[in-house]
Design a protein around this motif. Structure first.
Motif, short mmCIF file in Angstrom:
data_model
loop_
_atom_site.label_atom_id
_atom_site.label_comp_id
_atom_site.label_asym_id
_atom_site.label_seq_id
_atom_site.Cartn_x
_atom_site.Cartn_y
_atom_site.Cartn_z
N ASP A 90 14.90 4.80 47.87
CA ASP A 90 15.29 5.26 49.20
C ASP A 90 14.58 4.33 50.20
OD1 ASP A 90 16.08 7.73 51.09
OD2 ASP A 90 14.06 7.06 51.61
N ASN A 121 21.63 5.37 46.70
CA ASN A 121 20.63 4.78 45.80
C ASN A 121 20.42 5.61 44.53
OD1 ASN A 121 19.51 6.59 47.81
ND2 ASN A 121 17.51 6.16 46.96
N ARG A 177 17.83 -4.28 50.74
CA ARG A 177 19.00 -4.15 49.88
C ARG A 177 19.01 -5.20 48.77
NH1 ARG A 177 24.95 -3.06 52.01
NH2 ARG A 177 26.02 -3.32 50.04
N THR A 221 17.00 -4.09 56.73
CA THR A 221 17.74 -3.29 55.74
C THR A 221 18.38 -4.21 54.70
OG1 THR A 221 18.18 -1.71 57.50
CG2 THR A 221 19.45 -1.44 55.50
N ASN A 280 22.12 9.46 51.50
CA ASN A 280 22.94 8.72 52.46
C ASN A 280 23.09 7.27 52.06
OD1 ASN A 280 23.87 10.51 54.35
ND2 ASN A 280 21.94 10.53 55.46
N GLU A 281 22.28 6.82 51.11
CA GLU A 281 22.27 5.39 50.79
C GLU A 281 22.94 5.08 49.46
OE1 GLU A 281 18.10 4.28 51.15
OE2 GLU A 281 17.97 5.47 52.97
#
Ligand code: SF4
Length: 453
Positions: free
Chosen positions: A131, A219, A184, A180, A216-217
């Motif tokens: 996260d 992941n 990533r 970000t 939300n990601e």
């Protein structure tokens, strides 16, 4: 012994940060308000969620057994952990059996509660939090300060410095988009090279033996789908009876957390894919004790949305780390004393008891009332602040006798007028952040006696 008031002073030294932390969380609270006002039956939803959880807590043993049976039939390996230590041992034994020394982990407050990362690091296992917020605090070697927004206490410039040091981004880079992207790229390589992934569990469905993870990601999905071994850690209170109940909770969760209509990913895990091993660890760690405390059992309804933190004036201006426990804020202050009443005796007092937390809670936990009840239990058990208890006793004596009250008032006015340093000094905690008022010449009683005619 750590203390919320003293730790808050550390956070309060940077006034600009306090103001910005306060405003940011209030902004999230306002987003929550807007989202809830768009649902006409919001209050009915809250009541439904509260009742569903009430039902689960009233029959937790049977629901857990039902879940276990269905999960095992689906091919999931179910483990039971009585406490944090056993949970950590189970995770380690699974990894050891597969000869795995690296694992990717998505957000799980339960693993924070169990201090899993430290345990595994001591055993030579490398854990990467996937996260984004969790990754930032992991690189900064700090615990999360909020259950939904783990690095809400950090400015983007500070994150830029952390990424420069650990992930090789350009020095001084503070553009959130670029930072970000940097995370990533780093995480993509991590996902591709890890054979094991650990996820949390937002909801587990007794009827079907499946569990749901909200992020939300994406992941958690990325980690779980690419791994040979998927381990899910779940507090035993995360159960709901039926899949149809999910609709109630998914509508409430993210609206309360961030003001979004729904989490970007609400992923159902029902069985391992061919060739994969899927484990779920059902963790007690004090929950059954809390279940047995009539006044506090409702706290187990919590779905960890964080709304009570965002609305709490004390949390917003003291920061999550001042609570010195995995789950900070109002709900953490109810949960922590159950685990260790002495160590967390200060937390139920870190509240104005304004009731805003109870008003926003999507599962209608009577948070401020439980905080008040904990105060009484803590004082009764002898874990309260001795100085405060003595002051309260002196106050009770003074207020119960008009004669003593008048004398004390007179003495107080005299001291404040002639020897103000006796109260206006740094040893007086009240004076630290405030100016003491000027003492009036006479009390209201004296004025009234003179003027009533
Ligand atoms: S106590 Fe209620 S408001 Fe606070 S995190 Fe839990 S569900 Fe959300």
């Amino acid at each position: 012994m750590k203390n919320h008031a003293e730790l808050s002073e550390v956070f309060n030294k940077d006034e600009q940060r306090v103001n910005w932390h306060d405003e940011t969380l209030w902004f999230v609270r306002q987003k929550r308000d807007k989202a809830t006002h768009q649902i006409p039956d919001w209050e009915e939803l809250r009541e439904a969620a509260s009742q569903i959880k009430h039902n689960v807590l009233s029959d937790l043993g049977n629901y857990l057994e039902q879940f276990e049976k269905n999960a095992v039939n689906n091919g999931i390996r179910v483990h039971w952990a009585v406490d944090a230590q056993e949970h950590n041992k189970i995770v380690h034994s699974i990894l050891k059996r597969h000869g795995i020394s690296q694992m990717v982990k998505s957000k799980s407050m339960l693993t924070e509660e169990c201090h899993l990362n430290h345990y595994l690091e001591d055993k030579g296992i490398n854990v990467v939090d996937s996260d984004l917020g969790e990754l930032i605090v992991q690189l900064a070697k700090e615990p999360p300060s909020h259950i939904v927004l783990p690095c809400i206490h950090k400015k983007k410039e500070e994150i830029g410095d952390i990424f420069h040091e650990h992930l090789g981004s350009a020095k001084g880079e503070a553009d959130p988009q670029i930072l970000t992207e940097t995370a990533r790229i780093h995480l993509r390589n991590t996902f591709l090279s890890r054979r094991a992934a650990l996820t949390g569990v937002n909801f587990a469905v007794a009827e079907t033996g499946e569990f749901v993870v909200c992020t939300n990601e994406g992941n958690a999905d990325m980690g779980a789908h690419l791994s040979d071994v998927h381990i899910a850690s779940m507090g035993i209170e995360k159960l709901i009876p039926k899949r149809k109940d999910l609709g109630v909770f998914l509508r409430l969760l993210t609206r309360s957390a961030t003001g979004q209509p729904i989490t970007t990913y609400s992923s159902h895990f029902k069985r391992p894919r061919p060739g994969q091993e899927m484990h779920i660890i059902l963790v007690d760690n004090g929950r059954s004790v809390q279940l047995g405390r009539e006044d506090f059992r409702n706290s187990l309804k919590c779905i960890r949305c964080g709304a009570c933190m965002n609305t709490c004036p004390v949390y917003r201006r003291s920061g999550g780390h001042s609570y010195h426990t995995a789950v900070a804020g109002p709900i953490g202050s109810i949960l922590a004393p159950n685990l260790d009443m002495k160590q967390y005796a200060d937390l139920p007092f870190a509240s104005t008891l304004c009731g805003s937390c109870s008003n926003v809670c999507p599962v209608k936990i009577d948070i401020h009332e439980q905080l008040y009840k904990w105060r009484q239990v803590i004082v009764k058990e002898g874990y309260g602040d001795k100085k405060k208890a003595a002051a309260m006793q002196a106050m009770a004596y003074t207020l119960s006798s008009p004669k003593v009250y008048r004398l004390a008032g007179k003495a107080g006015r005299w001291v404040m007028k002639h020897t103000p340093f006796a109260v206006n000094n740094p040893l007086n905690p009240w004076y630290k952040q405030r100016d003491m008022p000027e003492a009036p010449k006479e009390s209201f009683g004296e004025w009234y006696a003179k003027n009533r005619g």
